[in-house]
Structures are given as structure tokens and as C-alpha cells.
Motif scaffolding. Structure first.
Motif, PDB file in Angstrom:
ATOM      1  N   TRP A 289      41.313 -57.227   9.853  1.00  0.00           N
ATOM      2  CA  TRP A 289      39.909 -56.822   9.682  1.00  0.00           C
ATOM      3  C   TRP A 289      39.490 -55.835  10.765  1.00  0.00           C
ATOM      4  O   TRP A 289      38.915 -54.778  10.488  1.00  0.00           O
ATOM      5  N   LYS A 290      39.790 -56.137  12.021  1.00  0.00           N
ATOM      6  CA  LYS A 290      39.392 -55.260  13.118  1.00  0.00           C
ATOM      7  C   LYS A 290      40.202 -53.972  13.105  1.00  0.00           C
ATOM      8  O   LYS A 290      39.689 -52.888  13.450  1.00  0.00           O
ATOM      9  N   PHE A 291      41.449 -54.041  12.691  1.00  0.00           N
ATOM     10  CA  PHE A 291      42.312 -52.866  12.623  1.00  0.00           C
ATOM     11  C   PHE A 291      41.715 -51.828  11.678  1.00  0.00           C
ATOM     12  O   PHE A 291      41.564 -50.654  12.025  1.00  0.00           O
ATOM     13  N   PHE A 292      41.372 -52.267  10.464  1.00  0.00           N
ATOM     14  CA  PHE A 292      40.843 -51.312   9.484  1.00  0.00           C
ATOM     15  C   PHE A 292      39.391 -50.948   9.769  1.00  0.00           C
ATOM     16  O   PHE A 292      38.922 -49.864   9.379  1.00  0.00           O
ATOM     17  N   GLN A 293      38.669 -51.806  10.448  1.00  0.00           N
ATOM     18  CA  GLN A 293      37.294 -51.455  10.831  1.00  0.00           C
ATOM     19  C   GLN A 293      37.295 -50.279  11.791  1.00  0.00           C
ATOM     20  O   GLN A 293      36.510 -49.325  11.639  1.00  0.00           O
ATOM     21  N   TYR A 294      38.161 -50.308  12.789  1.00  0.00           N
ATOM     22  CA  TYR A 294      38.215 -49.225  13.765  1.00  0.00           C
ATOM     23  C   TYR A 294      38.910 -47.987  13.212  1.00  0.00           C
ATOM     24  O   TYR A 294      38.767 -46.897  13.780  1.00  0.00           O
TER      25      TYR A 294
ATOM     26  N   LYS B 248      40.447 -40.822  15.544  1.00  0.00           N
ATOM     27  CA  LYS B 248      41.012 -39.472  15.398  1.00  0.00           C
ATOM     28  C   LYS B 248      41.528 -38.931  16.716  1.00  0.00           C
ATOM     29  O   LYS B 248      42.324 -38.000  16.733  1.00  0.00           O
ATOM     30  N   VAL B 249      41.091 -39.504  17.834  1.00  0.00           N
ATOM     31  CA  VAL B 249      41.580 -39.075  19.143  1.00  0.00           C
ATOM     32  C   VAL B 249      42.574 -40.089  19.716  1.00  0.00           C
ATOM     33  O   VAL B 249      43.649 -39.728  20.178  1.00  0.00           O
TER      34      VAL B 249
ATOM     35  N   CYS C 263      48.192 -46.104  26.566  1.00  0.00           N
ATOM     36  CA  CYS C 263      48.189 -45.244  25.374  1.00  0.00           C
ATOM     37  C   CYS C 263      46.832 -44.578  25.119  1.00  0.00           C
ATOM     38  O   CYS C 263      46.703 -43.362  25.249  1.00  0.00           O
ATOM     39  N   ASP C 264      45.793 -45.358  24.766  1.00  0.00           N
ATOM     40  CA  ASP C 264      44.574 -44.685  24.323  1.00  0.00           C
ATOM     41  C   ASP C 264      43.740 -44.104  25.468  1.00  0.00           C
ATOM     42  O   ASP C 264      43.066 -43.094  25.298  1.00  0.00           O
ATOM     43  N   PHE C 265      43.775 -44.715  26.685  1.00  0.00           N
ATOM     44  CA  PHE C 265      43.100 -44.093  27.827  1.00  0.00           C
ATOM     45  C   PHE C 265      43.729 -42.743  28.173  1.00  0.00           C
ATOM     46  O   PHE C 265      43.010 -41.751  28.375  1.00  0.00           O
TER      47      PHE C 265
ATOM     48  N   ASP D 296      37.398 -31.759  20.622  1.00  0.00           N
ATOM     49  CA  ASP D 296      37.586 -33.080  20.005  1.00  0.00           C
ATOM     50  C   ASP D 296      36.690 -34.124  20.663  1.00  0.00           C
ATOM     51  O   ASP D 296      36.147 -35.002  19.988  1.00  0.00           O
ATOM     52  N   TYR D 297      36.565 -34.040  21.976  1.00  0.00           N
ATOM     53  CA  TYR D 297      35.735 -35.027  22.672  1.00  0.00           C
ATOM     54  C   TYR D 297      34.286 -34.935  22.219  1.00  0.00           C
ATOM     55  O   TYR D 297      33.645 -35.952  21.912  1.00  0.00           O
TER      56      TYR D 297
END
Length: 787
Positions: free
Chosen positions: A246-251, A258-259, A332-334, A344-345
């Protein structure tokens, strides 16, 4: 005339039984060509200049003799005297001659060797002095210090039995008579009776079944034994998968994806499972709630006995969740956010992180980053010190680092989770990508479990203050066991098999430790037996030792204190108690037959059960006697019979096996065992004591002990090893044989097998219960507790 009668009594069957009591090499594999080859190999390693010296004889002939050096030396000298030599070394050929005599299967040969070891005179006679020496030697080989102290008494007993003419000595044929009649003296062992025919019928089982049928049977049995665990774990895993998905597809629908990519989705999915598990992990340790739920119908669906195992399983899931969540954020994401272009930002992340793109270190220094890092540090400390290696002191560290091992380190470090939960709530409020309060759900997950756990801790605090107990008796027994007997509060209601927490402010004002209750619910006092196994118990023993006196003559225990013996200048430390709490053993009333197995101090929960059974037996007998009087007084038969049926015990038989390695351990529950032996007229309870420090019955090193044991019980009704009316067996029980006998004696019965002790034996008993459940109509339900 006595000699002629003894020779007539020497039947083949009795000689075979006696033969089993004179094995010098106990293991069957210790005979034959392979065994001799091993002895030759030992000879080659130990020999000097082609000769084996007397001091190395025991080590050479077998591993079973290495721990009995004195016995091996006496055996060497006896074999040498047969050749009319007193030698200090022997050649290989002489060793083979000795070996042939030792391994001779004939009763006469073994008896003669045993006799030759001690009867050193040409006339081949025993006297009281020699008997005493044999007893001393056997006691030393079997680590029976008390037997050594009473060697003179037992030597006199042997002479009294075998030398009624008062000649002052006994001959070989008289010792032979004692061996042949040994089993007639040992009629107090309460052995289980069964026939080979019933056993063969009960074990037919799977002999003609195909491998597929056997696999299907094992699978169905596995499901039948573990269906509660399976459905709970399945439901738990499904909830975690659903939350993660649920949280995976929500985000995935958010601009940040996209970033930051799939690293963000994985981190947020793991975060949702973390919130759920951080809430769930508190429920298995809400002991009051679980104790109450055990008595409801929910107990038929939920395995409450596995609450701590489930607690550990959830903790493992939290570790995985932390790795996925923190790892994806930091690694990874940071970095992706830091490397994102200005375009993009501004397009995707400006509304979440502000007008200026934050650096990696600014993200880590923020409230969310600092709270997350602190939580990880505290979790690492708490999880590491909670592992078996640290909690049980299996890792030995030099001072002062040794303080981070042991139960105390585990106990105090676990309270770091109070800080962790505060940080977790703060962490959940300052989220970068969530801005509405109702979307910040961390507090929603935690509120109910945290309030429930906090309420339980508050209840424990106030309840322990209201449970005012007064110490009635304190005793410190051999084996470093402290017994505390205290008054029972009026509102304290418990079942046999349950446990309670004990605190001693003189030792620590914060620490509570769980101990099985050894008194029965019908007793007017509470008692616990505490073995010294850690820092807290060591300090507790020291504190009480200072307030104890030496025992009165004739009383057991090294030190003792009660209201009659306590000196006025001493004051016993104050105790606080909390409980009771549920345990697997409390369900014993569900079964018609009980098999109770205690290893060392693991016997404590079963002592309460045995006392409760005994109390109920006494009440039942009193009820029956009242019913008889009522019938003679023309009272309605139907009403008295109905009352008797209502009070009748469901448990028809209970078998208690206590295995310990220290002779002094029997002092712990000596009074209970004697009480059961005296009052259990119906034979409902069978007690079997096993002392593992003594060589198994059938070893020549314990033969004389067995003889004296039989003689003393026949004359005085007391076992020389335990000091009770219950016979002590030697070495370890043959559990396969025990379950076979129970399976044959109680066909179609459901037997509750309760074990408390080290995990190793639990595996063996669990496996045997599984095997016999497939082979016969008798069903074994296995329950275990570890300390």
C-alpha cells in the motif's frame, strides 16, 4: 546351610540380572576386535619403552575409566595379584591378558575380579574395614561426598546383612548372594509395567507404509502440532506485505518518486511495516493481559506460550525493516536528492523541502535525520545485548567491558526503548513528504499498545506495593539454591505451574526477576526456589546469608532463618512480589496423564503441580470417607455420588522425572517427596530421581552403591543418595523407554508432557513425542519452558 541355599537360588535369570551389575567396561562397543584395536592404539601412545605404566592403565583401557583413576588402579592391582605379582608396568601381551579378563562376559569371572579388587588376603574374605574402603572408593568415583561421610555406617550394614553369624568377615559366595537378591530389595522403584505384546501392537504404525504416506503423515502431524503458530505468522506476514505494498504504490504517485526513484518507495514501505511492528512488539510482553487471555477461548486459537518467541520474531522483522528504511534513505534517495538538477528540484521537490535544495548533511542534521540515527544507535545497543551470547554471558570480555554482558546489561539496555518510542513519535511528526497531521500515522499505530504496556507497568508498580509479604523461612541449600517462604496475600490467586516476579530492594530497587512458584494454591504460604546463576541472584544469596544461621541438627540446608531461629539483631531483607503470570505448565489439568520432566532447578514448576495433585487427592479421600458416613446415615446416595464425581480428579496418573547432577539437589524438595510417598495411597504419582554424576546402573563403579542402596531401603525405608523414600536411579533416563512404557500402559490416552530445563533435552523429548504420536494410539502433547 546358607551357602547351599544361596547356590540353589542362583538361577539363570537372577545371574543374568546380577551380571548387568558388574560391567567394568560399560559400553557394548567396548568389546570385540575393534575395541581391542583401540586399546592397542592407546597403548602405542602411552607406552614408554614398550611398557604401559600403572598410572596410565585407566586411560588406556577406555574413556569410561579416565575419570575413575582410583578405581582403575585397584583393578590393575587386582589383575596383577592374580598372577601373584605386584608390578608397576605391563607389556602389550600382559595388557591383552588383562583385557581378556576384564571383558569376560561370565558372571563368575566378573564377580571374582570385583572380589579380588578388595579382598587382598589369601583367604579371599571381606571384613568391615574393606567394605568401608570399597564404599569410600565408589563414592569418590561417583562424586557422592555424603556417602563417604556415612561409609562406616553402610559398611556395618553390609556386614550385618551378610554375616548374621558375627564371624567378622564375609566370603565370595555371600557377596554373590547379595548381587543375586538385589532386585528383591529394589521393589520401591515404582517401575512402570507393560507387556511386550502391547508394546509391539502400539508401535506397528508405519512399518508397511510407503514413503509418500509417511511424508503425508508427517506433514499432517506438523500441521496439527503447529497450526496455531502457522496461522498467526501467516496473518502477520500478510499484514506486513499489505502495508508495504500500500505504501509502495502510494508513494509511486508522488512527485518525489521521479527524483528519488524506487529507493524512496522501498524506504517508505519498510517504514510502514516498522510502525506496525514497533506497536506489535509490545503486545507479547504485556504479561497480565496474556495471563488473562490464556483462560479464555482465545487460547484455543492463539499460542500464548510462544509469546517471547513471537516477540523475538517481530524484533528480527524490525531489524530487517530498519536496514531497508535507513539504508535506502542514507545510501540511495538522499544522494539522489543532492544530485538532482535545479529544474527537477523546483519541479518535483520544492514544495516538500523548501526553496533551497538541501545538502546531504543538512538532511542528516534535520529533526528526522537526527531522531532516526539516534533510534538506530539505541536499537543496535539493545538488540546486541539482548542476544543469547551477551544475555547469558557466553562472551567473556576483560574488565571493565565484562559489565556489558549478562542479564543486568540486557535488562537496563532494553529500557532504552522508552527513548526510542519518544524519538519515533517525534520522527513521525517531522516528515519531509507528508504535511497533513492526519496522514502522520505513527502515533496512531503506537497509541493503543503503548498505553496498554504503560498501564501494565503502572499496575505492576501499584500491585507490588499492595502485595505485602512477610518472610516466614529462608534456607540456603547445596547447589547454591535459596528457598524463600513467605506469607500469601489474600488477593494473590494463582495456579500451579505459574510464576511470579520478585524484587529485593536491598539488592536493587529496580530489578524484577521471574521465578516459578513452588507452593501449591492450597498452601497458606508462597515459596520460590532461586538458583544462583547471575549477578542479581549472587547478591541476593549474599544478602540473605548474612541474616541466616547454621541449621539445627537434623535439618537440611547449609544456612537457615525463620521466626524461631532468627537472632534479634538480624533482620531479613524486604521482598516485593508481582504476579502471578501464566506459563505452559498451568494447563496440566487438561490431561488424564502427566509426564513432568525437570532438569536441575527446572523441577520447580512441577513441585507445585505435584503438591496440588496431592492436596486434591487428600481432599478426594476425605470426601469419599464423608460419603461413606453419609450413606450409613441414610443420606441420598445420588447426591453424595454426584458430589464425589464433581470433586474427582481428572488426572489419573502423574510421572515425575527429576534429573540432576548434584547429590545435594535432593535437599531442595526432600519434604515434598516424602510427603507424596507417605500420603499418595492410590499410587497416582510416580517419582523418579536421576543423578547423572553416578555411573549408570550396570557399571562396576556403582555396583556396591546399588547394593547398599537396596539394603538400606529394605531396612530403614530411606534412599541413601536422596535421603527420601524415592529411589535414586543413576546416569540419565532412557527417554525412549520411558515414552514406550507410557504409550503401552495408557493406550488411547492423551498425555501432557511438560518439560522445564535446558533446550538440548527439549529437542530430544519433542522428537520422541512426534515419533510416538505417529506410531500408536497414545497421543503426547509436548510443552516446554527454558530458563
Amino acid at each position: 546351610m546358607r551357602k547351599q541355599r544361596a547356590q540353589l537360588d542362583r538361577t539363570r535369570s537372577s545371574a543374568q540380572k546380577a551380571l548387568r551389575g558388574l560391567k567394568f567396561i560399560s559400553n557394548r562397543k567396548s568389546q570385540g576386535i575393534e575395541a581391542w584395536n583401540e586399546v592397542q592404539h592407546n597403548f602405542d601412545k602411552l607406552a614408554k619403552d614398550g611398557y604401559l605404566y600403572r598410572s596410565d592403565f585407566g586411560q588406556c583401557i577406555g574413556s569410561r575409566m579416565r575419570d575413575s583413576k582410583e578405581f582403575a588402579l585397584e583393578l590393575f592391582d587386582a589383575l596383577g595379584r592374580r598372577r601373584r605379582l605386584k608390578v608397576e608396568k605391563i607389556s602389550r601381551d600382559e595388557l591383552y591378558e588383562f583385557w581378556s579378563q576384564i571383558t569376560d562376559d561370565s558372571f563368575d569371572s566378573r564377580l571374582q575380579i570385583f572380589f579380588d579388587m578388595y579382598a587382598r588376603s589369601p583367604q579371599q574374605i571381606f571384613n568391615q574395614l574393606i567394605s568401608r574402603k570399597i564404599i569410600m572408593l565408589s563414592a569418590s568415583a561417583n562424586k557422592l561426598s555424603r556417602l563417604k561421610e556415612q561409609a562406616e555406617e553402610y559398611a556395618a550394614l553390609i556386614m550385618e546383612e551378610l554375616d548374621p553369624e558375627r564371624l567378622g568377615y564375609i566370603e565370595l559366595w555371600q557377596l554373590e548372594t547379595l548381587l543375586l537378591q538385589k532386585d528383591t530389595y529394589l521393589n520401591y522403584s515404582q517401575a512402570l509395567s507393560y507387556t511386550s505384546q502391547a508394546l509391539s501392537q502400539n508401535l506397528q504404525g508405519l512399518r508397511r507404509r510407503s514413503p509418500i504416506v509417511r511424508m503425508r503423515t508427517r506433514f499432517l502431524y506438523f500441521l496439527g502440532e503447529n497450526w496455531k503458530r502457522i496461522w498467526v505468522l501467516t496473518l502477520w506476514i500478510m499484514i506486513m506485505v499489505a502495508l508495504f505494498t500500500w505504501k509502495f504504490f502510494q508513494y509511486k504517485q508522488k512527485n518525489a518518486f521521479k527524483v528519488m526513484g524506487y529507493c524512496l518507495l522501498t524506504a517508505k514501505g519498510a517504514a510502514e511495516t516498522l510502525k506496525f511492528n514497533m506497536a506489535l512488539i509490545l503486545l507479547p510482553v504485556c504479561r497480565n493481559t496474556i495471563t488473562r487471555l490464556r483462560s479464555t477461548r482465545l487460547a484455543y486459537l492463539v499460542p500464548f506460550d510462544d509469546n517471547i518467541n513471537f516477540h523475538k520474531t517481530v524484533a528480527a522483522a524490525i531489524v530487517v525493516g530498519v536496514i531497508l528504511h535507513v539504508g535506502n534513505h542514507l545510501a540511495c534517495d538522499f544522494p539522489r536528492l543532492e544530485r538532482a538538477s535545479v529544474v527537477d528540484y523546483n519541479l518535483y521537490l520544492r514544495n516538500d523541502f523548501g526553496d533551497h535544495k538541501p545538502s546531504y548533511f543538512k538532511l542528516a542534521r534535520g529533526v528526522e535525520g537526527v531522531t532516526g540515527i539516534l533510534m538506530v544507535i539505541f536499537m543496535i545497543i539493545a538488540f546486541t545485548l539482548a542476544t543469547t551470547w551477551f544475555r547469558r554471558n557466553l562472551i567473556k570480555l576483560p574488565k571493565p567491558f565484562n559489565r556489558i554482558t549478562g542479564f543486568n546489561a540486557f535488562w537496563y539496555s532494553h529500557h532504552l526503548f522508552v527513548i526510542v518510542y519518544v524519538l519515533l513519535v517525534v520522527h513521525g511528526i517531522f516528515l519531509y513528504l507528508v504535511h497533513h497531521w492526519y496522514q502522520k500515522t505513527t502515533w496512531m499505530y503506537l497509541s493503543v499498545p503503548v498505553l496498554l504496556y504503560a498501564g501494565e507497568r503502572a499496575l505492576r508498580f501499584f500491585r507490588s506495593g499492595s502485595y505485602t509479604v512477610r518472610l516466614l523461612k529462608v534456607a540456603i541449600y547445596p547447589g547454591n539454591v535459596l528457598t524463600l517462604q513467605m506469607s500469601k496475600p489474600n488477593q494473590f490467586r494463582y495456579k500451579s505451574g505459574q510464576y511470579m516476579f520478585v524484587q529485593c530492594p536491598a539488592v536493587s530497587p529496580f530489578e524484577w526477576h521471574p521465578f516459578s512458584i513452588t507452593s501449591a494454591p492450597g498452601d497458606d504460604y508462597l515459596s520460590v526456589h532461586i538458583r544462583q546463576l547471575g549477578d542479581w541472584t549472587q547478591e541476593l544469596k549474599r544478602v540473605f546469608s548474612e541474616a541466616c544461621e547454621r541449621p539445627v541438627a537434623g535439618k537440611s540446608g547449609l544456612l537457615r532463618a525463620d521466626e524461631t531461629t532468627k537472632k534479634s539483631e538480624y533482620s531479613l531483607p524486604r521482598l516485593l512480589i508481582d504476579g502471578p503470570y501464566g506459563a505452559p505448565a498451568q494447563d496440566y489439568r487438561k490431561y488424564d496423564v502427566l509426564l513432568l520432566v525437570g532438569l536441575g532447578i527446572g523441577a520447580t514448576p512441577f513441585i507445585s503441580i505435584l503438591k496440588d495433585l496431592l492436596n486434591n487427592l487428600v481432599k478426594e479421600e476425605q470426601s469419599d470417607s464423608i460419603s461413606e458416613v453419609s450413606r450409613t446415615s441414610d443420606v441420598s446416595y445420588a447426591s453424595t455420588d454426584g458430589m464425589r464425581r464433581k470433586k474427582a480428579l481428572k488426572t489419573t496418573n502423574a510421572y515425575f522425572y527429576w534429573v540432576t547432577r548434584e547429590q545435594g539437589s535432593f535437599d531442595w524438595f526432600k519434604g515434598v517427596m516424602n510427603e507424596i510417598a507417605d500420603q499418595d495411597q492410590q499410587g497416582v504419582i510416580e517419582m523418579h530421581n536421576y543423578l547423572t554424576s553416578v555411573y549408570e546402573e550396570g557399571d562396576a563403579r556403582s555396583t556396591l552403591i546399588t547394593m547398599v542402596q537396596a539394603l538400606n531401603h529394605a531396612k530403614n525405608g530411606v534412599d541413601i543418595v536422596s535421603g527420601t523414600r524415592v529411589r535414586t536411579h543413576f546416569a540419565r533416563p532412557n527417554w525412549k523407554k520411558v515414552l514406550s512404557k507410557l504409550s503401552s500402559k495408557h493406550c488411547n490416552a492423551r498425555i501432557g508432557v511438560f518439560y522445564c530445563g535446558a533446550p538440548v533435552l527439549a529437542q530430544e523429548l519433542g522428537k520422541l513425542c512426534y515419533e510416538y504420536n505417529q506410531k500408536g494410539s497414545t497421543k503426547f502433547d509436548f510443552h516446554k519452558e527454558h530458563f
